[in-house]
Design an enzyme around this catalytic site. Sequence first.
Site, PDB file in Angstrom:
ATOM      1  N   LYS A 176      20.544  -6.814 -37.561  1.00  0.00           N
ATOM      2  CA  LYS A 176      21.118  -8.055 -37.016  1.00  0.00           C
ATOM      3  C   LYS A 176      20.607  -8.253 -35.593  1.00  0.00           C
ATOM      4  O   LYS A 176      21.047  -7.581 -34.673  1.00  0.00           O
ATOM      5  CB  LYS A 176      22.651  -8.023 -37.019  1.00  0.00           C
ATOM      6  CG  LYS A 176      23.237  -9.403 -36.668  1.00  0.00           C
ATOM      7  CD  LYS A 176      24.643  -9.353 -36.133  1.00  0.00           C
ATOM      8  CE  LYS A 176      24.722  -9.126 -34.636  1.00  0.00           C
ATOM      9  NZ  LYS A 176      24.235 -10.249 -33.792  1.00  0.00           N
ATOM     10  N   GLU A 251      22.744   2.522 -27.092  1.00  0.00           N
ATOM     11  CA  GLU A 251      21.976   2.384 -25.844  1.00  0.00           C
ATOM     12  C   GLU A 251      22.599   1.226 -25.078  1.00  0.00           C
ATOM     13  O   GLU A 251      22.517   0.075 -25.499  1.00  0.00           O
ATOM     14  CB  GLU A 251      20.501   2.138 -26.162  1.00  0.00           C
ATOM     15  CG  GLU A 251      19.588   2.459 -24.997  1.00  0.00           C
ATOM     16  CD  GLU A 251      19.391   1.284 -24.058  1.00  0.00           C
ATOM     17  OE1 GLU A 251      20.019   1.286 -22.976  1.00  0.00           O
ATOM     18  OE2 GLU A 251      18.630   0.377 -24.397  1.00  0.00           O
ATOM     19  N   CYS A 285      17.850  -3.527 -19.196  1.00  0.00           N
ATOM     20  CA  CYS A 285      18.880  -2.533 -18.876  1.00  0.00           C
ATOM     21  C   CYS A 285      18.384  -1.504 -17.860  1.00  0.00           C
ATOM     22  O   CYS A 285      19.181  -0.806 -17.243  1.00  0.00           O
ATOM     23  CB  CYS A 285      19.370  -1.847 -20.151  1.00  0.00           C
ATOM     24  SG  CYS A 285      18.034  -1.156 -21.130  1.00  0.00           S
ATOM     25  N   GLU A 389      27.461  -4.068 -14.151  1.00  0.00           N
ATOM     26  CA  GLU A 389      26.115  -4.521 -14.524  1.00  0.00           C
ATOM     27  C   GLU A 389      26.059  -6.041 -14.433  1.00  0.00           C
ATOM     28  O   GLU A 389      26.825  -6.736 -15.103  1.00  0.00           O
ATOM     29  CB  GLU A 389      25.774  -4.067 -15.942  1.00  0.00           C
ATOM     30  CG  GLU A 389      24.370  -4.451 -16.344  1.00  0.00           C
ATOM     31  CD  GLU A 389      23.960  -3.910 -17.700  1.00  0.00           C
ATOM     32  OE1 GLU A 389      22.827  -3.415 -17.818  1.00  0.00           O
ATOM     33  OE2 GLU A 389      24.760  -3.984 -18.639  1.00  0.00           O
TER      34      GLU A 389
END
Length: 485
Positions: A176, A251, A285, A389
């Site tokens: 997906k 991750e 990231c 973040e």
Amino acid sequence: MQHRLLVLENFIGGKFIPCRSHIDSFDPSTGEVYCKVPNSGEDEVAAAVAAAKEAFPDWSTRSPEQRAQVLNKLADLIEANLEEFAQAESRDQGKTITFARTVDIPRSAYNFRFFASSVLHHTTDCSQMDHMGCVNYTVRCPVGVAGLISPWNLPLYLLTWKIAPAVATGNTVVAKPSEMTSVTAWMMCKLMQEAGVPPGVINIVFGTGPKAGDALVGHPDVPLISFTGSTATAQRITERSAPYCKKLSLELGGKNPALIFADADLDQCIATTVRSSFSNQGEICLCTSRIYVERSIYPAFLERFVAAAKKWKTGVPSDPSNNNGALISKEHLEKVRKFVALAKLEGGTIHCGEGVDQLDLPECNTSGYFMPATVISGIPDSSPVMQEEIFGPVTCISPFDTEDEAIARGNCVRYGLAATVWSKDVGKVHHVAKRLQAGLVWTNCWLVRDLNLPFGGMKSSGVGREGGKDSYHFFTEVKTITIKH
């Protein structure tokens, strides 16, 4: 205009299957809808899992060489259509055409080539127990149907990073992609038959996390999930998959520090740190979002870094002279802007970028989701701006006095994905790297990757590692066999 919209379909059992309902997908550089993505749910996921289960016995018994042949052919076809893929990735994600052309699509093809080769070179263990008249050895078997969920920042790049090792090791796949960036995955499905991928080996279901993703993670016949995305979603995945004891590789986010010591080569350091802070609109990231600079060079560094950041051009993705394109969505742009507003409120200085520099955009792009490279100083480590973040073209700079302070501050967030260290002192580089809580530490460089080596983070940045041997171990189950003679 409506009839010219691209309408995607799910790819299940080797066929394109239309979906009953759709989600709008936007062109980030214009803010307009340009694509309809299937809004899949339990039925579509169940059909894809059934197709993958059916294809598993044949695919898993093929030799690694036979599977490698198919992956290499898929890599050839992606490369043959590189320009078309790059244009689509740029339009769908907002990144510059240059970045898509030089990073995303070549790496997507290379992922298939790398794992096609890597899978041929693993060996298993053997131990002798002569006193018992026994010999023990291990074999590795594919797990079954792999559920793969990939994010919107590097769409085809991270989708293929999961599909390649999963199918190379003999699993079948239900993947997906992000509903915001589904086009290149759909384009790749068109190449499956020509590449010789048997029906059902790779199935792609499009849709949202809460609907399609949830159905995939909660399906009892999907024993393994590989996910790249936010820490919050990973918590949900962990809870949802716990009743089935699924294998998980997660991750997740990063809040990556750069530690810059007084003896660093500033020319190289500034050029690389601008790139590590702002590449792909800061939507990687691994991007650097906290820069700690030794106090003696802090004023000089700040001045030079801001000057370099101002030269980092943001604008229309199709213009090869631009370094950054548009952010992924209106909501994401607003979220990133809120962090900059908070920094201002907390007494920080915005040296360039958001609210300081105006972007000069053509008329048709004025509703796009653009933000210039933004540099902030004067923010305490306790601020959400330094802790959370941001995932945009924003970085914060702060001075430090001692090595111990730099390491403590580098480690003072809940994330632990990557870090960079800048110093000419080899001894210092080694022991600082050892003390940083990060899965990856780059010294005097950034984003140099050997795909053989482990990739992943510590703390809230994830669980597990992927890479040559690590992906092989994750996508297989080990079995110990004892033979008495």
